[in-house]
Motif scaffolding. Structure first.
Motif, PDB file in Angstrom:
ATOM      1  N   MET A   1      56.604 -22.412  42.120  1.00  9.87           N
ATOM      2  CA  MET A   1      56.264 -23.575  42.924  1.00  9.87           C
ATOM      3  C   MET A   1      55.384 -24.540  42.117  1.00  9.87           C
ATOM      4  SD  MET A   1      56.532 -25.111  45.934  1.00  9.87           S
ATOM      5  CE  MET A   1      57.249 -23.837  46.901  1.00  9.87           C
ATOM      6  N   TYR A   2      54.410 -24.013  41.371  1.00  7.37           N
ATOM      7  CA  TYR A   2      53.507 -24.883  40.608  1.00  7.37           C
ATOM      8  C   TYR A   2      54.244 -25.653  39.518  1.00  7.37           C
ATOM      9  CZ  TYR A   2      49.701 -22.253  42.819  1.00  7.37           C
ATOM     10  OH  TYR A   2      48.839 -21.672  43.715  1.00  7.37           O
ATOM     11  N   GLU A   3      55.208 -25.000  38.888  1.00  2.08           N
ATOM     12  CA  GLU A   3      55.985 -25.673  37.849  1.00  2.08           C
ATOM     13  C   GLU A   3      56.864 -26.760  38.452  1.00  2.08           C
ATOM     14  OE1 GLU A   3      59.065 -24.657  34.204  1.00  2.08           O
ATOM     15  OE2 GLU A   3      58.594 -23.106  35.657  1.00  2.08           O
ATOM     16  N   ILE A   4      57.479 -26.486  39.593  1.00  2.00           N
ATOM     17  CA  ILE A   4      58.310 -27.494  40.265  1.00  2.00           C
ATOM     18  C   ILE A   4      57.460 -28.682  40.687  1.00  2.00           C
ATOM     19  CG2 ILE A   4      59.681 -27.925  42.346  1.00  2.00           C
ATOM     20  CD1 ILE A   4      60.636 -24.991  42.100  1.00  2.00           C
ATOM     21  N   ASN A   5      56.263 -28.427  41.199  1.00  2.00           N
ATOM     22  CA  ASN A   5      55.377 -29.522  41.590  1.00  2.00           C
ATOM     23  C   ASN A   5      54.969 -30.367  40.384  1.00  2.00           C
ATOM     24  OD1 ASN A   5      55.461 -29.072  44.315  1.00  2.00           O
ATOM     25  ND2 ASN A   5      53.622 -27.803  44.346  1.00  2.00           N
ATOM     26  N   TYR A   6      54.744 -29.728  39.251  1.00  2.00           N
ATOM     27  CA  TYR A   6      54.428 -30.464  38.022  1.00  2.00           C
ATOM     28  C   TYR A   6      55.586 -31.380  37.652  1.00  2.00           C
ATOM     29  CZ  TYR A   6      53.418 -31.455  33.141  1.00  2.00           C
ATOM     30  OH  TYR A   6      53.192 -32.092  31.941  1.00  2.00           O
ATOM     31  N   ILE A  68      45.072 -32.695  44.184  1.00  2.00           N
ATOM     32  CA  ILE A  68      45.970 -31.933  43.318  1.00  2.00           C
ATOM     33  C   ILE A  68      45.344 -31.770  41.939  1.00  2.00           C
ATOM     34  CG2 ILE A  68      48.269 -31.907  42.259  1.00  2.00           C
ATOM     35  CD1 ILE A  68      48.919 -34.092  44.514  1.00  2.00           C
ATOM     36  N   ARG A  69      45.439 -30.569  41.384  1.00  2.00           N
ATOM     37  CA  ARG A  69      45.017 -30.354  39.998  1.00  2.00           C
ATOM     38  C   ARG A  69      46.266 -30.111  39.163  1.00  2.00           C
ATOM     39  NH1 ARG A  69      40.242 -27.253  39.341  1.00  2.00           N
ATOM     40  NH2 ARG A  69      39.334 -29.282  39.699  1.00  2.00           N
ATOM     41  N   ALA A  77      51.141 -27.740  38.561  1.00  2.00           N
ATOM     42  CA  ALA A  77      50.326 -28.546  39.470  1.00  2.00           C
ATOM     43  C   ALA A  77      50.134 -27.761  40.755  1.00  2.00           C
ATOM     44  CB  ALA A  77      51.008 -29.875  39.761  1.00  2.00           C
ATOM     45  N   GLU A  78      48.898 -27.751  41.262  1.00  2.00           N
ATOM     46  CA  GLU A  78      48.612 -27.037  42.500  1.00  2.00           C
ATOM     47  C   GLU A  78      47.762 -27.885  43.423  1.00  2.00           C
ATOM     48  OE1 GLU A  78      45.963 -23.678  42.768  1.00  2.00           O
ATOM     49  OE2 GLU A  78      44.930 -24.284  40.950  1.00  2.00           O
ATOM     50  N   MET A 108      50.675 -25.294  51.452  1.00  2.00           N
ATOM     51  CA  MET A 108      50.172 -26.559  50.912  1.00  2.00           C
ATOM     52  C   MET A 108      50.982 -26.990  49.705  1.00  2.00           C
ATOM     53  SD  MET A 108      46.032 -26.435  51.605  1.00  2.00           S
ATOM     54  CE  MET A 108      45.639 -25.696  50.077  1.00  2.00           C
ATOM     55  N   ASN A 109      51.346 -26.070  48.841  1.00  2.00           N
ATOM     56  CA  ASN A 109      52.138 -26.424  47.665  1.00  2.00           C
ATOM     57  C   ASN A 109      53.582 -26.735  48.029  1.00  2.00           C
ATOM     58  OD1 ASN A 109      50.492 -26.307  45.068  1.00  2.00           O
ATOM     59  ND2 ASN A 109      49.776 -24.555  46.248  1.00  2.00           N
ATOM     60  N   ARG A 110      54.101 -26.088  49.037  1.00  2.00           N
ATOM     61  CA  ARG A 110      55.442 -26.425  49.539  1.00  2.00           C
ATOM     62  C   ARG A 110      55.432 -27.837  50.122  1.00  2.00           C
ATOM     63  NH1 ARG A 110      60.713 -25.798  49.100  1.00  2.00           N
ATOM     64  NH2 ARG A 110      61.762 -25.883  51.089  1.00  2.00           N
ATOM     65  N   PHE A 111      54.370 -28.186  50.840  1.00  2.00           N
ATOM     66  CA  PHE A 111      54.242 -29.542  51.370  1.00  2.00           C
ATOM     67  C   PHE A 111      54.241 -30.561  50.234  1.00  2.00           C
ATOM     68  CE2 PHE A 111      51.623 -33.215  52.195  1.00  2.00           C
ATOM     69  CZ  PHE A 111      52.334 -33.794  53.246  1.00  2.00           C
ATOM     70  N   LEU A 112      53.502 -30.300  49.166  1.00  2.00           N
ATOM     71  CA  LEU A 112      53.457 -31.218  48.030  1.00  2.00           C
ATOM     72  C   LEU A 112      54.854 -31.420  47.455  1.00  2.00           C
ATOM     73  CD1 LEU A 112      51.993 -32.965  45.936  1.00  2.00           C
ATOM     74  CD2 LEU A 112      51.582 -30.865  44.630  1.00  2.00           C
TER      75      LEU A 112
END
Length: 127
Positions: A1-6, A68-69, A77-78, A108-112
């Motif tokens: 999830m963090y990689e996809i958000n990035y 977001i960081r 990104a988280e 929260m990360n799914r929402f992002l």
């Protein structure tokens, strides 16, 4: 999830390390979106994304306020926190039990992911 958000944030923002401290994306017929860089180091960038509602129309309720960081070295990104939609409470997942914390982080990360995808489909860009 963090990689996809990035990846989603890079598609929305381009090179995050060279963005100005404050930038607004506007699209025809859409609500402007504000990006504010709150902290920047060699390896990380922390930023706030939120809608900018018109004065008098949810003016004090700039929702979602999402902090977001971004980790440049690991390309992740988280979500650090966001404002709850129904109350004025700011949600911090680190104050919860382990199971609840993991579920909260995932939500929260799914929402992002969903929100950045939606913003891109609308034509928003900070690049």
């Amino acid at each position: 999830m963090y990689e996809i958000n990035y990846i989603q944030l890079r598609l929305l923002c381009g090179d995050i390390r060279i963005l100005p401290k404050r930038i607004v994306s506007r699209v025809a017929g859409g609500i402007p979106v504000s990006l504010i860089i709150t902290d920047h180091t060699i390896h990380t960038t922390t930023l706030m994304l939120t809608y900018l509602f018109e004065e008098g129309r949810h003016a004090k309720d700039n929702r979602p306020d999402i902090l977001i960081r971004i980790y440049h070295d690991s390309r992740q990104a988280e979500v650090l926190s966001h404002r709850c939609r129904l109350t004025e409470e700011t949600v911090h997942y680190w104050n919860k039990d382990l199971d609840t914390m993991l579920l909260c982080r995932w939500k929260m990360n799914r929402f992002l992911y969903k929100w950045t995808n939606y913003l891109r489909r609308q034509g928003h860009s900070f690049a």
